[in-house]
Motif scaffolding. Sequence first.
Motif, PDB file in Angstrom:
ATOM      1  N   SER A  48       0.819  -1.217   0.000  1.00 24.32           N
ATOM      2  CA  SER A  48       0.000   0.000   0.000  1.00 24.32           C
ATOM      3  C   SER A  48       0.854   1.268   0.000  1.00 24.32           C
ATOM      4  O   SER A  48       0.310   2.372   0.038  1.00 24.32           O
ATOM      5  CB  SER A  48      -0.945   0.018   1.206  1.00 24.32           C
ATOM      6  OG  SER A  48      -0.208   0.095   2.417  1.00 24.32           O
ATOM      7  N   GLN A  49       2.193   1.078  -0.031  1.00 25.25           N
ATOM      8  CA  GLN A  49       3.129   2.200  -0.058  1.00 25.25           C
ATOM      9  C   GLN A  49       2.906   3.155   1.120  1.00 25.25           C
ATOM     10  O   GLN A  49       2.731   4.357   0.966  1.00 25.25           O
ATOM     11  CB  GLN A  49       3.019   2.967  -1.386  1.00 25.25           C
ATOM     12  CG  GLN A  49       3.408   2.136  -2.600  1.00 25.25           C
ATOM     13  CD  GLN A  49       4.912   1.939  -2.698  1.00 25.25           C
ATOM     14  OE1 GLN A  49       5.629   2.841  -3.094  1.00 25.25           O
ATOM     15  NE2 GLN A  49       5.398   0.760  -2.332  1.00 25.25           N
ATOM     16  N   GLU A  50       2.922   2.566   2.333  1.00 21.50           N
ATOM     17  CA  GLU A  50       2.762   3.339   3.555  1.00 21.50           C
ATOM     18  C   GLU A  50       3.837   2.951   4.561  1.00 21.50           C
ATOM     19  O   GLU A  50       4.337   1.829   4.543  1.00 21.50           O
ATOM     20  CB  GLU A  50       1.402   3.058   4.203  1.00 21.50           C
ATOM     21  CG  GLU A  50       0.218   3.577   3.446  1.00 21.50           C
ATOM     22  CD  GLU A  50      -1.073   3.252   4.164  1.00 21.50           C
ATOM     23  OE1 GLU A  50      -1.640   4.179   4.780  1.00 21.50           O
ATOM     24  OE2 GLU A  50      -1.486   2.082   4.125  1.00 21.50           O
ATOM     25  N   ALA A  51       4.122   3.895   5.436  1.00 26.15           N
ATOM     26  CA  ALA A  51       5.043   3.634   6.540  1.00 26.15           C
ATOM     27  C   ALA A  51       4.641   4.526   7.704  1.00 26.15           C
ATOM     28  O   ALA A  51       3.804   5.408   7.564  1.00 26.15           O
ATOM     29  CB  ALA A  51       6.482   3.900   6.124  1.00 26.15           C
ATOM     30  N   GLY A  52       5.261   4.282   8.838  1.00 21.91           N
ATOM     31  CA  GLY A  52       4.974   5.100  10.008  1.00 21.91           C
ATOM     32  C   GLY A  52       5.458   4.415  11.256  1.00 21.91           C
ATOM     33  O   GLY A  52       6.455   3.699  11.247  1.00 21.91           O
ATOM     34  N   GLY A  53       4.716   4.635  12.342  1.00 25.28           N
ATOM     35  CA  GLY A  53       5.120   4.014  13.582  1.00 25.28           C
ATOM     36  C   GLY A  53       4.122   4.224  14.692  1.00 25.28           C
ATOM     37  O   GLY A  53       3.215   5.044  14.607  1.00 25.28           O
ATOM     38  N   ILE A  54       4.315   3.438  15.730  1.00 28.01           N
ATOM     39  CA  ILE A  54       3.584   3.555  16.978  1.00 28.01           C
ATOM     40  C   ILE A  54       4.627   3.932  18.023  1.00 28.01           C
ATOM     41  O   ILE A  54       5.613   3.205  18.206  1.00 28.01           O
ATOM     42  CB  ILE A  54       2.903   2.232  17.375  1.00 28.01           C
ATOM     43  CG1 ILE A  54       2.059   1.672  16.228  1.00 28.01           C
ATOM     44  CG2 ILE A  54       2.091   2.419  18.651  1.00 28.01           C
ATOM     45  CD1 ILE A  54       0.864   2.494  15.841  1.00 28.01           C
ATOM     46  N   TYR A  55       4.440   5.064  18.672  1.00 25.99           N
ATOM     47  CA  TYR A  55       5.423   5.606  19.609  1.00 25.99           C
ATOM     48  C   TYR A  55       4.819   5.671  21.005  1.00 25.99           C
ATOM     49  O   TYR A  55       3.628   5.958  21.159  1.00 25.99           O
ATOM     50  CB  TYR A  55       5.786   7.047  19.254  1.00 25.99           C
ATOM     51  CG  TYR A  55       6.303   7.283  17.866  1.00 25.99           C
ATOM     52  CD1 TYR A  55       7.645   7.564  17.656  1.00 25.99           C
ATOM     53  CD2 TYR A  55       5.451   7.288  16.764  1.00 25.99           C
ATOM     54  CE1 TYR A  55       8.138   7.839  16.386  1.00 25.99           C
ATOM     55  CE2 TYR A  55       5.931   7.559  15.489  1.00 25.99           C
ATOM     56  CZ  TYR A  55       7.265   7.833  15.304  1.00 25.99           C
ATOM     57  OH  TYR A  55       7.744   8.103  14.050  1.00 25.99           O
ATOM     58  N   LEU A  56       5.649   5.496  21.996  1.00 21.44           N
ATOM     59  CA  LEU A  56       5.234   5.722  23.376  1.00 21.44           C
ATOM     60  C   LEU A  56       6.092   6.849  23.943  1.00 21.44           C
ATOM     61  O   LEU A  56       7.323   6.803  23.859  1.00 21.44           O
ATOM     62  CB  LEU A  56       5.386   4.468  24.232  1.00 21.44           C
ATOM     63  CG  LEU A  56       4.876   4.597  25.667  1.00 21.44           C
ATOM     64  CD1 LEU A  56       3.363   4.822  25.700  1.00 21.44           C
ATOM     65  CD2 LEU A  56       5.249   3.372  26.484  1.00 21.44           C
ATOM     66  N   PHE A  57       5.416   7.854  24.484  1.00 23.44           N
ATOM     67  CA  PHE A  57       6.079   8.994  25.107  1.00 23.44           C
ATOM     68  C   PHE A  57       5.662   9.091  26.563  1.00 23.44           C
ATOM     69  O   PHE A  57       4.572   8.649  26.947  1.00 23.44           O
ATOM     70  CB  PHE A  57       5.714  10.296  24.381  1.00 23.44           C
ATOM     71  CG  PHE A  57       6.414  10.452  23.064  1.00 23.44           C
ATOM     72  CD1 PHE A  57       7.639  11.075  22.986  1.00 23.44           C
ATOM     73  CD2 PHE A  57       5.843   9.967  21.901  1.00 23.44           C
ATOM     74  CE1 PHE A  57       8.302  11.214  21.775  1.00 23.44           C
ATOM     75  CE2 PHE A  57       6.481  10.103  20.682  1.00 23.44           C
ATOM     76  CZ  PHE A  57       7.723  10.731  20.615  1.00 23.44           C
ATOM     77  N   ALA A  58       6.504   9.709  27.357  1.00 25.97           N
ATOM     78  CA  ALA A  58       6.260   9.853  28.794  1.00 25.97           C
ATOM     79  C   ALA A  58       5.084  10.769  29.090  1.00 25.97           C
ATOM     80  O   ALA A  58       4.437  10.628  30.129  1.00 25.97           O
ATOM     81  CB  ALA A  58       7.519  10.375  29.486  1.00 25.97           C
ATOM     82  N   ASP A  59       4.778  11.696  28.165  1.00 28.08           N
ATOM     83  CA  ASP A  59       3.706  12.666  28.417  1.00 28.08           C
ATOM     84  C   ASP A  59       3.238  13.278  27.100  1.00 28.08           C
ATOM     85  O   ASP A  59       3.890  13.125  26.063  1.00 28.08           O
ATOM     86  CB  ASP A  59       4.196  13.756  29.379  1.00 28.08           C
ATOM     87  CG  ASP A  59       5.414  14.465  28.835  1.00 28.08           C
ATOM     88  OD1 ASP A  59       5.254  15.360  27.986  1.00 28.08           O
ATOM     89  OD2 ASP A  59       6.540  14.103  29.250  1.00 28.08           O
ATOM     90  N   GLU A  60       2.129  13.967  27.150  1.00 28.62           N
ATOM     91  CA  GLU A  60       1.526  14.550  25.957  1.00 28.62           C
ATOM     92  C   GLU A  60       2.410  15.628  25.331  1.00 28.62           C
ATOM     93  O   GLU A  60       2.539  15.705  24.111  1.00 28.62           O
ATOM     94  CB  GLU A  60       0.156  15.130  26.291  1.00 28.62           C
ATOM     95  CG  GLU A  60      -0.574  15.667  25.087  1.00 28.62           C
ATOM     96  CD  GLU A  60      -2.011  16.042  25.376  1.00 28.62           C
ATOM     97  OE1 GLU A  60      -2.604  16.725  24.530  1.00 28.62           O
ATOM     98  OE2 GLU A  60      -2.551  15.647  26.427  1.00 28.62           O
ATOM     99  N   GLY A  61       3.026  16.469  26.154  1.00 30.65           N
ATOM    100  CA  GLY A  61       3.876  17.520  25.617  1.00 30.65           C
ATOM    101  C   GLY A  61       5.014  16.981  24.780  1.00 30.65           C
ATOM    102  O   GLY A  61       5.312  17.509  23.700  1.00 30.65           O
ATOM    103  N   SER A  62       5.654  15.929  25.259  1.00 30.55           N
ATOM    104  CA  SER A  62       6.754  15.305  24.510  1.00 30.55           C
ATOM    105  C   SER A  62       6.255  14.703  23.208  1.00 30.55           C
ATOM    106  O   SER A  62       6.895  14.827  22.161  1.00 30.55           O
ATOM    107  CB  SER A  62       7.430  14.220  25.346  1.00 30.55           C
ATOM    108  OG  SER A  62       8.003  14.756  26.498  1.00 30.55           O
ATOM    109  N   ALA A  63       5.102  14.042  23.259  1.00 31.78           N
ATOM    110  CA  ALA A  63       4.541  13.420  22.055  1.00 31.78           C
ATOM    111  C   ALA A  63       4.208  14.477  21.004  1.00 31.78           C
ATOM    112  O   ALA A  63       4.533  14.314  19.822  1.00 31.78           O
ATOM    113  CB  ALA A  63       3.295  12.613  22.414  1.00 31.78           C
ATOM    114  N   LEU A  64       3.583  15.568  21.426  1.00 31.32           N
ATOM    115  CA  LEU A  64       3.205  16.613  20.470  1.00 31.32           C
ATOM    116  C   LEU A  64       4.430  17.345  19.923  1.00 31.32           C
ATOM    117  O   LEU A  64       4.465  17.694  18.737  1.00 31.32           O
ATOM    118  CB  LEU A  64       2.224  17.586  21.116  1.00 31.32           C
ATOM    119  CG  LEU A  64       0.843  16.992  21.411  1.00 31.32           C
ATOM    120  CD1 LEU A  64      -0.016  17.991  22.172  1.00 31.32           C
ATOM    121  CD2 LEU A  64       0.156  16.529  20.129  1.00 31.32           C
ATOM    122  N   ALA A  65       5.428  17.574  20.762  1.00 30.10           N
ATOM    123  CA  ALA A  65       6.654  18.217  20.283  1.00 30.10           C
ATOM    124  C   ALA A  65       7.316  17.358  19.207  1.00 30.10           C
ATOM    125  O   ALA A  65       7.741  17.868  18.162  1.00 30.10           O
ATOM    126  CB  ALA A  65       7.607  18.466  21.444  1.00 30.10           C
TER     127      ALA A  65
END
Length: 102
Positions: A48-65
């Motif tokens: 399907s010509q897609e890529a990406g990831g599933i990430y775990l961050f300690a908090d919302e601010g870090s994830a959004l940054a």
Amino acid sequence: MSKKLLQLHFSFNGPFGEAMSHQLQTLAESINQEPGFLWKVWTENESSQEAGGIYLFADEGSALAYLHKHVARLKDLGVDDVNWKLFDINEPLTQLNHGHLV
């Protein structure tokens, strides 16, 4: 502060598989240095010509940054359509099903 899961995917023309592993190793190593980053599962679908990831961050601010930084990097590479979602995690049920939230 509660951990946040970031799901991200986008159109990607490759490389995939081993070639991706070799070409994106420096990027992968740099992600380890992001503030609040805990882990990532790299995702790819050559058909399907897609890529990406599933990430775990300690908090919302870090994830959004990180999200804003990565979306800007992808746009510089010509990727305009980036799909993402941010989730809370039900830790008791995740641990019951062997999920590692370290």
